[in-house]
Scaffold this motif. Structure first.
Motif, mmCIF file in Angstrom:
data_model
loop_
_atom_site.group_PDB
_atom_site.id
_atom_site.type_symbol
_atom_site.label_atom_id
_atom_site.label_comp_id
_atom_site.label_asym_id
_atom_site.label_seq_id
_atom_site.Cartn_x
_atom_site.Cartn_y
_atom_site.Cartn_z
ATOM 1 N N ILE A 304 -18.674 111.689 42.982
ATOM 2 C CA ILE A 304 -17.616 112.499 42.553
ATOM 3 C C ILE A 304 -16.823 111.535 42.322
ATOM 4 O O ILE A 304 -16.473 111.116 41.500
ATOM 5 C CB ILE A 304 -16.851 113.333 43.397
ATOM 6 N N GLY A 305 -16.205 110.540 43.111
ATOM 7 C CA GLY A 305 -15.823 109.507 42.910
ATOM 8 C C GLY A 305 -15.773 108.514 41.598
ATOM 9 O O GLY A 305 -15.150 108.156 41.355
ATOM 10 N N LEU A 306 -17.476 108.206 41.738
ATOM 11 C CA LEU A 306 -17.412 107.193 40.416
ATOM 12 C C LEU A 306 -17.048 108.091 39.859
ATOM 13 O O LEU A 306 -16.509 107.373 38.411
ATOM 14 C CB LEU A 306 -18.977 106.863 41.052
ATOM 15 N N ILE A 322 -11.216 105.196 43.764
ATOM 16 C CA ILE A 322 -11.688 105.165 45.340
ATOM 17 C C ILE A 322 -11.346 104.489 46.229
ATOM 18 O O ILE A 322 -11.067 103.209 45.821
ATOM 19 C CB ILE A 322 -12.960 104.791 45.544
ATOM 20 N N PRO A 323 -10.023 104.297 46.980
ATOM 21 C CA PRO A 323 -9.659 104.403 47.613
ATOM 22 C C PRO A 323 -10.554 102.531 48.383
ATOM 23 O O PRO A 323 -10.800 102.882 49.078
ATOM 24 C CB PRO A 323 -8.734 104.696 48.563
ATOM 25 N N ASN A 343 -12.252 111.216 50.449
ATOM 26 C CA ASN A 343 -11.038 112.660 50.819
ATOM 27 C C ASN A 343 -10.839 113.762 50.961
ATOM 28 O O ASN A 343 -10.268 114.411 50.736
ATOM 29 C CB ASN A 343 -10.108 111.858 49.618
ATOM 30 N N SER A 344 -12.165 113.789 51.666
ATOM 31 C CA SER A 344 -13.050 115.203 51.638
ATOM 32 C C SER A 344 -13.563 114.895 52.672
ATOM 33 O O SER A 344 -14.472 116.161 52.738
ATOM 34 C CB SER A 344 -13.658 115.787 50.365
ATOM 35 N N VAL B 190 -13.337 99.839 41.313
ATOM 36 C CA VAL B 190 -12.718 98.432 41.158
ATOM 37 C C VAL B 190 -11.805 98.375 39.906
ATOM 38 O O VAL B 190 -9.945 98.763 40.330
ATOM 39 C CB VAL B 190 -13.082 97.509 41.726
ATOM 40 N N GLN B 191 -12.242 98.930 39.063
ATOM 41 C CA GLN B 191 -12.097 99.297 37.399
ATOM 42 C C GLN B 191 -10.943 99.752 37.324
ATOM 43 O O GLN B 191 -9.464 99.321 36.760
ATOM 44 C CB GLN B 191 -13.554 99.214 37.100
#
Lengths: 402, 324
Positions: A304-306, A322-323, A343-344, B190-191
């Motif tokens: 999901i982050g990607l 994404i941290p 985050n979840s 990172v981008q």
């Protein structure tokens, strides 16, 4: 501190040397056919990667580059493997072809069942296959397209000579030199090179990047492979040339009925041509399913982050990032590798499902203690549908653990 | 127009092609062949094109990192190409550059503090006594930790190195930052971090960015204006919305359609261009794009199309510009 560190490094070195000896001895002994002949779980698959573990024994510690990857590649389908750099996607492909840097890189566990023909012959376990047999498969039944066409081709030989070499080495039909050359020209025409006869006599530097990648694809097709592994085939190319190459790959797949394993970091490329997708993170598959499953209902927080961090025309909004960073591949934790960046996260990520107290226990086969470990263990694969699987504790109770 | 941080007028850069034993210049590769544009304060100008189209050369020439063949580059009103060495040196802090590859653009033998602090020290941006505090402040702004000050580049990941490059550029309080493919070498997650950082810094300091990239989705996200280059010339220029909604040049349309879509149900028929970008040593006659264009007619082969305003603010150089 320094003395302590030196001692630790010496310890690693001793451990590695012992491992190298052990594994080299294992590979050098004679292998009886009964050892590497297996049967496929599903005869329609070309390749079944089953619980593959590839480790690198480096001087600073053991790198778990691939730990427990399971993917099926069905006949005539394209399977995309997506992940960021360092996630182990390239090491997976190198393991299949047994091209790892030895003795540091070793397949330590798992099976690679390869189906050389759809007929009655036995499937082969590529992990145990002796080197001579492996040579026959590599470049013949399983071929590879590398990222950088500039470095794949040898600058001092003509294109024709490099193409002919493949067929001469694997000369199954005992063709004459002239027949081999004719086949090379034919293949160059197949990949859409207009002046095939001219290109046959050229050197790699005379061709542009897109043309070179076409030559590399022609080379991969020379022996009529069952499986083509394409490792970032379009990353070094411009978008317009990338569109040409993707179009060509789609066309060829219909023509030659080979399976393609496409390795890339570009979600767009995968959505474009893959039938199945596996998302890798830190050496493991975190989610897999059909392309529709992954792109329409991504389930794992990493996937999901990607998807969210892709820049699209969201006006003015900040991009989701994404941290944090990838975990260090040396000494990975025994809990979910994504926990620190997630985050979840749910309670099960910290503690695991507790037997007896969690409602899912008893109603479902899943439970922290039975599904591979104690508190906060690495999550098992949960089946969300027939094709869609995700390794995340969030799905506890939603589907069966595998 | 006043208030422009950068104004480029008819920029030209020809590279000599030498041959033979005496290395005589036989011909020129026209890497940049008459490019004009301007960037106002706080704005991002996206420059898009395939490799070899001259976009990097534009960035380097307008900063006078390589000597121009012709044209003008006005940064904050002064003509960079006409300045003497000392004046140019005093101008340098105004214009900074971020490179594509954060692995090769940092000196491996210098610590992060030295890398970021070298230029402010040389240019006397802050008094010597305050330098360390100043660097730490910049590092903090670029989301680097204070303990990174004494580390070396090899200890950092690609994203962190790119933060160091950004911090190095910002330490001089520039007006204009030329970012040459700043996120192409980075992973998607990172981008996103770096793009967010660049946008935050822009809003905070009113920076003008010249954002050079081949990645249309990144350009669409970050830019206010977008221009497409092909073989050393700008073929289309428009505000972002107009550019992505109504592309008029066939090359732009092909570029946009070639971007793989992340939706598996949307495998549209794309415009596939034939062949490769021609050599800038022997550019095609007439319209430079005619060898690959699917709308090419006889006029394209002989006449150079005029770069003109097709709609308010939307400039195109094409004989058959579409749907305008």
């Amino acid at each position: 501190m320094a003395e302590n560190q030196r001692q630790q490094l010496r310890h690693i070195k001793r451990f590695n040397n012992k491992k190298f000896k052990e594994l080299t001895a294992k590979y050098q002994r004679r292998v009886a056919p009964s050892e590497y002949e297996t049967t496929m779980r599903d005869p329609n698959n070309v390749l079944e990667i089953d619980n593959l573990h590839t480790y690198f024994y480096t001087d600073v510690g053991t790198v778990n580059a691939v730990s427990g990857v399971t993917i099926d590649i069905p006949q005539g389908k394209t399977v995309g493997i997506v992940g960021e750099s360092g996630c182990g996607k390239s090491v997976t492909s190198l393991s299949i072809l047994r091209l790892l840097q030895e003795p540091q890189g070793q397949i330590t566990a798992g099976q690679l069942r390869f189906n050389p023909s759809s007929g009655g012959t036995k499937a082969l376990d590529l992990v145990k296959l002796p080197p001579a047999k492996m040579d026959a498969i590599r470049g013949g039944d399983i071929t590879m397209i590398f990222q950088e066409p500039m470095t794949t081709l040898n600058p001092v030989f003509t294109i024709g000579r490099q193409l002919d070499e493949v067929l001469k080495y694997h000369n199954i039909n005992k063709l004459s030199s002239r027949q081999v050359a004719a086949r090379s020209v034919e293949m160059l025409e197949t990949v859409g090179i207009a002046n095939a006869r001219g290109v046959y006599k050229m050197y790699p530097h005379e061709l542009s990047g897109g043309m070179r990648q076409r030559v590399v694809i022609a080379m991969a097709l020379m022996c009529g492979p069952k499986l083509i592994i394409a490792d970032e085939p379009t990353t070094a190319l411009d978008v317009t040339i990338q569109a040409q190459i993707l179009d060509l790959m789609r066309l060829l797949k219909e023509k030659i009925s080979a399976s393609i394993m496409l390795i890339t970091h570009d979600l767009g490329v995968v959505a474009e041509i893959a039938d199945f997708v596996a998302v890798m993170y830190a050496g493991r598959i975190v989610e897999q399913g059909t392309t529709r499953d992954i792109f329409h209902n991504p389930a794992h927080p990493y996937t999901i982050g990607l998807m969210k961090s892709r820049p699209s025309n969201v006006d003015g909004e900040r991009l989701y990032a994404i941290p944090g960073n990838l975990p260090n591949p040396i000494g990975l934790p025994d809990y979910c590798f994504f926990r620190g960046r997630c985050n979840s996260a749910v309670r099960a990520c910290e503690t695991g499902a507790v037997c007896g107290t969690d409602s899912i226990c008893g109603t479902n086969a899943v439970c922290g203690t039975s599904a591979g470990g104690s508190a906060g263990a690495y999550p098992p694969m949960f089946a969300l549908s027939d094709t869609h699987k995700s390794a995340c504790w969030r799905h506890i109770g939603e589907g069966a653990a595998l | 127009m006043s208030g422009n941080v950068l104004e480029v007028k008819d920029l030209k850069k020809y590279f000599p092609v030498r041959k033979g034993m005496l290395s005589r210049t036989v011909t020129y590769a026209r890497a940049v062949d008459g490019v004009s544009f301007s960037i106002a304060e706080g704005q991002t100008f996206g420059l898009v094109g395939e490799s070899g189209c001259g976009k990097t050369t534009v960035g380097r020439t307008l900063l006078r990192l390589i000597a121009p063949t012709g044209g003008q580059s006005l940064i904050c009103g002064s003509d960079v190409f006409a300045l003497g060495p000392e004046e140019l040196r005093r101008m340098r802090p105004q214009m900074q550059l971020i490179f594509q590859d954060p692995y090769s653009s940092l000196d491996p033998r210098m610590t992060i503090g030295e890398i970021i602090g070298e230029a402010p020290r040389e240019h006397g941006i802050v008094p010597k006594a305050d330098l360390r505090a100043y660097i730490l402040d910049i590092m903090k702004r670029c989301e680097l930790r204070a303990y990174h000050f004494d580390r070396y580049p090899h200890e950092f990941s690609g994203g962190q190195r790119q933060r160091v490059c950004i911090a190095r550029a910002l330490a001089l309080r520039p007006k204009l930052v030329v970012a040459d493919e700043p996120v192409s070498a980075l992973d998607v997650s990172v981008q996103a971090q770096i793009i967010n950082l660049m946008r935050d810094l822009q809003q905070e300091r009113g920076l003008a960015y010249l954002f050079i990239s081949h990645d249309l989705s990144v350009v669409e996200y970050i830019s206010d204006y977008v221009a497409v280059m092909y073989l050393g010339v700008i073929v289309e220029f428009a505000p972002k919305k107009e550019f992505f909604n109504n592309p008029a040049h066939p090359y732009t349309q092909a570029l946009l359609s070639a971007v793989p879509s992340p939706n598996p149900d949307n495998r549209t028929r794309r415009i596939i261009l034939k062949g490769d970008i021609p050599s800038p040593v022997k550019p095609p006659s007439g319209c430079k794009f005619h060898t690959r264009c699917w709308r090419c007619t006889d006029i394209c082969k002989t006449d150079i199309p005029i770069y003109e305003e097709a709609r308010p603010g939307h400039y195109v150089a094409c004989h058959h510009r579409l749907a305008v």
